[in-house]
Design an enzyme around this catalytic site. Sequence first.
Site, mmCIF file in Angstrom:
data_model
loop_
_atom_site.group_PDB
_atom_site.id
_atom_site.type_symbol
_atom_site.label_atom_id
_atom_site.label_comp_id
_atom_site.label_asym_id
_atom_site.label_seq_id
_atom_site.Cartn_x
_atom_site.Cartn_y
_atom_site.Cartn_z
ATOM 1 N N VAL A 1 0.615 -0.187 4.331
ATOM 2 C CA VAL A 1 1.396 0.099 5.531
ATOM 3 C C VAL A 1 2.164 1.410 5.396
ATOM 4 O O VAL A 1 2.227 2.212 6.332
ATOM 5 C CB VAL A 1 2.368 -1.065 5.815
ATOM 6 C CG1 VAL A 1 3.350 -0.685 6.925
ATOM 7 C CG2 VAL A 1 1.587 -2.322 6.214
ATOM 8 N N VAL B 1 5.169 -1.055 0.803
ATOM 9 C CA VAL B 1 4.069 -0.084 0.715
ATOM 10 C C VAL B 1 2.740 -0.748 1.050
ATOM 11 O O VAL B 1 1.826 -0.096 1.561
ATOM 12 C CB VAL B 1 4.009 0.539 -0.694
ATOM 13 C CG1 VAL B 1 2.823 1.490 -0.814
ATOM 14 C CG2 VAL B 1 5.303 1.277 -1.001
ATOM 15 N N GLU B 2 2.620 -2.046 0.810
ATOM 16 C CA GLU B 2 1.353 -2.727 1.010
ATOM 17 C C GLU B 2 1.269 -3.413 2.377
ATOM 18 O O GLU B 2 0.832 -2.816 3.335
ATOM 19 C CB GLU B 2 1.121 -3.704 -0.153
ATOM 20 C CG GLU B 2 1.021 -2.979 -1.495
ATOM 21 C CD GLU B 2 0.722 -3.896 -2.652
ATOM 22 O OE1 GLU B 2 -0.308 -4.594 -2.605
ATOM 23 O OE2 GLU B 2 1.523 -3.929 -3.608
ATOM 24 N N MET B 3 1.757 -4.658 2.502
ATOM 25 C CA MET B 3 1.638 -5.357 3.781
ATOM 26 C C MET B 3 2.953 -5.424 4.550
ATOM 27 O O MET B 3 2.948 -5.673 5.753
ATOM 28 C CB MET B 3 1.062 -6.760 3.550
ATOM 29 C CG MET B 3 -0.324 -6.733 2.939
ATOM 30 S SD MET B 3 -1.063 -8.369 2.675
ATOM 31 C CE MET B 3 -1.589 -8.751 4.351
#
Length: 355
Positions: A118, A159-161
């Site tokens: 994301v 940073v990821e979901m």
Amino acid sequence: MIGAVGILVFEGFRSLEHDHSVVASHDDALDAHQHHHQEASSVVHDDHSTAPPVSAFVDPNSPIQPILDLDNIDYAKAKIGWTLFKDPNLSSNNQVSCETCHNLQTNGAELIPVSVGVEGLGERNSLTVFNAVYNYRFFWDGRVNTLEEQLDGPVHNPVEMDSSWEEIKAYVNDSSAYREMFSTAGLDISVDNIVGSIVEFENALTTPNAPFDRYLMGDELAINNAAKRGWEAFQAEGCIACHQGANVGGGMVMQFGYFGQDKTGAERSNDLGRFSTTSKPKDRHLFRVASLRNVAETAPYFHDGKTQSLDDAIKIMGRSQLGRELDQETIVDIKSFLMTLTGDRPTILERLENE
């Protein structure tokens, strides 16, 4: 010897006596051995565990055990997990799914150095989800011991979901398709059942029938002479001390660069491993020993994804973990052995895709 997946080959447990910073890793080895032994002998499993089957044709004391198809997967539950795994709406921007970083069509990981979530580029290479049921350590720094705990990482990481389980539960509850799937499986829509469904699916992602597994089960013709020499070298050089068990790794953490950080490859990032999480000096450069299953398919290698060649990765492991330059013939033979660890694509994927 690595797999999208870095690898930390150590020269036997004898080497552990020389450095207090890795003594805990020896404990990891014992814990992992007990973990797999208990799984192998257990008959009853709770809702969040699927014990891998054990071959009756292989010496139980063999340092590597074959990967077998699981026969105790709850298919309806795994189907929910598969759907969730592929659903980008679980992320805050509705664009990042688990499959974004763990490609089910290829190697269960990615072909790029680090994943894109994301908030953009991550810091570490994506580890494969294939054969995750055989792991005892998760994440590159090995900070958790179960898939349930591992799932918390990418879901909550901005940073990821960049999401939360409560938000995901609300989304699932609002979906008529998910409500029907949960009802069919006889499950209430809850955070535990959402997490459990993803774990059930991931538990089914095994890659059986690797040539080396057939060799372990008595088929002498399953691998060629170069691979047999590589298997002997893998043991003689000390790789087997850390890369063992059904997953040929995934059970402990080790100091990457035991014989010097200058031996880990000029391309390395400045990632300090578990130290980045704990800030404990003894955790500097501690990384999970990666599984070597399907390693020929999981380039790029190491935690930063900066090594593209399996040959180069083997050389780096020799220098950084074994303290020696492996000769070219040995490198070729070990690579031949590692290539025999490539198994079949998980059978559950074909079933799910063809319904």
